[in-house]
Design a protein around this motif. Structure first.
Motif, PDB file in Angstrom:
ATOM      1  N   TYR A 248     -26.282 -40.811 -76.533  1.00 36.28           N
ATOM      2  CA  TYR A 248     -26.571 -40.329 -77.880  1.00 36.28           C
ATOM      3  C   TYR A 248     -25.534 -40.879 -78.845  1.00 36.28           C
ATOM      4  O   TYR A 248     -24.336 -40.740 -78.631  1.00 36.28           O
ATOM      5  CB  TYR A 248     -26.559 -38.796 -77.898  1.00 36.28           C
ATOM      6  CG  TYR A 248     -27.588 -38.198 -76.963  1.00 36.28           C
ATOM      7  CD1 TYR A 248     -28.890 -38.005 -77.387  1.00 36.28           C
ATOM      8  CD2 TYR A 248     -27.256 -37.871 -75.650  1.00 36.28           C
ATOM      9  CE1 TYR A 248     -29.844 -37.474 -76.532  1.00 36.28           C
ATOM     10  CE2 TYR A 248     -28.203 -37.337 -74.792  1.00 36.28           C
ATOM     11  CZ  TYR A 248     -29.497 -37.141 -75.236  1.00 36.28           C
ATOM     12  OH  TYR A 248     -30.429 -36.622 -74.392  1.00 36.28           O
ATOM     13  N   GLU A 249     -26.001 -41.493 -79.924  1.00 44.01           N
ATOM     14  CA  GLU A 249     -25.100 -42.076 -80.917  1.00 44.01           C
ATOM     15  C   GLU A 249     -24.911 -41.185 -82.137  1.00 44.01           C
ATOM     16  O   GLU A 249     -23.824 -41.142 -82.696  1.00 44.01           O
ATOM     17  CB  GLU A 249     -25.619 -43.448 -81.357  1.00 44.01           C
ATOM     18  CG  GLU A 249     -25.602 -44.468 -80.241  1.00 44.01           C
ATOM     19  CD  GLU A 249     -26.025 -45.848 -80.702  1.00 44.01           C
ATOM     20  OE1 GLU A 249     -26.098 -46.111 -81.922  1.00 44.01           O
ATOM     21  OE2 GLU A 249     -26.296 -46.681 -79.832  1.00 44.01           O
ATOM     22  N   LEU A 250     -25.995 -40.514 -82.542  1.00 45.27           N
ATOM     23  CA  LEU A 250     -25.957 -39.676 -83.745  1.00 45.27           C
ATOM     24  C   LEU A 250     -26.796 -38.428 -83.530  1.00 45.27           C
ATOM     25  O   LEU A 250     -27.752 -38.456 -82.748  1.00 45.27           O
ATOM     26  CB  LEU A 250     -26.540 -40.440 -84.946  1.00 45.27           C
ATOM     27  CG  LEU A 250     -25.808 -41.676 -85.437  1.00 45.27           C
ATOM     28  CD1 LEU A 250     -26.666 -42.444 -86.435  1.00 45.27           C
ATOM     29  CD2 LEU A 250     -24.497 -41.262 -86.091  1.00 45.27           C
ATOM     30  N   PRO A 251     -26.487 -37.338 -84.242  1.00 46.80           N
ATOM     31  CA  PRO A 251     -27.362 -36.165 -84.179  1.00 46.80           C
ATOM     32  C   PRO A 251     -28.741 -36.536 -84.749  1.00 46.80           C
ATOM     33  O   PRO A 251     -28.854 -37.368 -85.649  1.00 46.80           O
ATOM     34  CB  PRO A 251     -26.675 -35.142 -85.084  1.00 46.80           C
ATOM     35  CG  PRO A 251     -25.284 -35.641 -85.273  1.00 46.80           C
ATOM     36  CD  PRO A 251     -25.327 -37.129 -85.105  1.00 46.80           C
ATOM     37  N   ILE A 252     -29.776 -35.905 -84.211  1.00 37.32           N
ATOM     38  CA  ILE A 252     -31.154 -36.150 -84.666  1.00 37.32           C
ATOM     39  C   ILE A 252     -31.555 -34.938 -85.495  1.00 37.32           C
ATOM     40  O   ILE A 252     -31.675 -33.833 -84.972  1.00 37.32           O
ATOM     41  CB  ILE A 252     -32.101 -36.347 -83.466  1.00 37.32           C
ATOM     42  CG1 ILE A 252     -31.589 -37.467 -82.561  1.00 37.32           C
ATOM     43  CG2 ILE A 252     -33.519 -36.634 -83.949  1.00 37.32           C
ATOM     44  CD1 ILE A 252     -32.322 -37.588 -81.228  1.00 37.32           C
ATOM     45  N   ASN A 253     -31.751 -35.143 -86.809  1.00 35.25           N
ATOM     46  CA  ASN A 253     -31.976 -34.014 -87.702  1.00 35.25           C
ATOM     47  C   ASN A 253     -33.330 -34.027 -88.411  1.00 35.25           C
ATOM     48  O   ASN A 253     -33.504 -33.387 -89.437  1.00 35.25           O
ATOM     49  CB  ASN A 253     -30.838 -33.910 -88.720  1.00 35.25           C
ATOM     50  CG  ASN A 253     -30.679 -35.199 -89.509  1.00 35.25           C
ATOM     51  OD1 ASN A 253     -31.532 -36.071 -89.445  1.00 35.25           O
ATOM     52  ND2 ASN A 253     -29.585 -35.311 -90.227  1.00 35.25           N
ATOM     53  N   ASP A 254     -34.301 -34.762 -87.839  1.00 37.76           N
ATOM     54  CA  ASP A 254     -35.629 -34.832 -88.441  1.00 37.76           C
ATOM     55  C   ASP A 254     -36.597 -35.343 -87.367  1.00 37.76           C
ATOM     56  O   ASP A 254     -36.201 -35.541 -86.210  1.00 37.76           O
ATOM     57  CB  ASP A 254     -35.604 -35.784 -89.650  1.00 37.76           C
ATOM     58  CG  ASP A 254     -36.733 -35.503 -90.650  1.00 37.76           C
ATOM     59  OD1 ASP A 254     -37.643 -34.707 -90.334  1.00 37.76           O
ATOM     60  OD2 ASP A 254     -36.700 -36.081 -91.737  1.00 37.76           O
TER      61      ASP A 254
END
Length: 159
Positions: free
Chosen positions: A98-104
């Motif tokens: 995982y590289e970044l939070p998924i917010n959508d």
């Protein structure tokens, strides 16, 4: 095992694949998973944030991994289906990064790993009734790459 037929069938539509996933894997409904596209060399799935949300307001990692795995499984499944190969597919091992939070709403695009040897895979499946192949999925949210999946699937011929 009998020879794998040389005549192929058409690639299933997004509707056909989505129906099949919903019938075989109940989690697909709960995740509100959608099939975006199905092609010979890639499958794209997507899922919205809300049914996959964690307490931090981002996508639960298990949901992200499930979508990535389902995209890779779907690509392999549809490819074998087109060739008329009847087999069971199981995930043997996998790795998510995982590289970044998924917010959508997020998408998973599955492709074969560059090291995947499709002719060898088919040959092994014909000769031994089982074969392994490496797959990958890239998860995106908007225009950003947010995670990577790599896994090895085993195909087991049905008698």
């Amino acid at each position: 095992m009998s020879k794998i037929p040389s005549n192929s069938v058409p690639t299933p539509s997004t509707t056909q694949l989505e129906r099949e996933l919903r019938q075989q894997i109940p989690l697909v409904d709960a995740m509100q998973l959608q099939v975006v596209s199905v092609a010979d060399e890639r499958v794209v799935l997507q899922a919205p944030l809300l049914p996959n949300i964690n307490p931090h307001g981002t996508v639960f990692a298990g949901s992200a991994a499930s979508v990535a795995i389902l995209a890779a499984w779907s690509l392999l499944h549809t490819h074998l289906q087109r060739l008329g190969v009847d087999c069971q597919l199981v995930l043997q091992r996998n790795h998510m990064e995982y590289e970044l939070p998924i917010n959508d709403t997020f998408k998973a695009e599955a492709q074969y790993l560059e090291t995947a040897d499709w002719p060898r895979f088919i040959s092994m499946l014909q000769r031994r009734g089982r074969a392994r192949i490496a797959m990958k999925s890239t998860l995106t949210c908007g225009a950003q790459i947010v995670a990577h999946f790599e896994g090895e699937f085993v195909a087991l011929a049905r008698s």
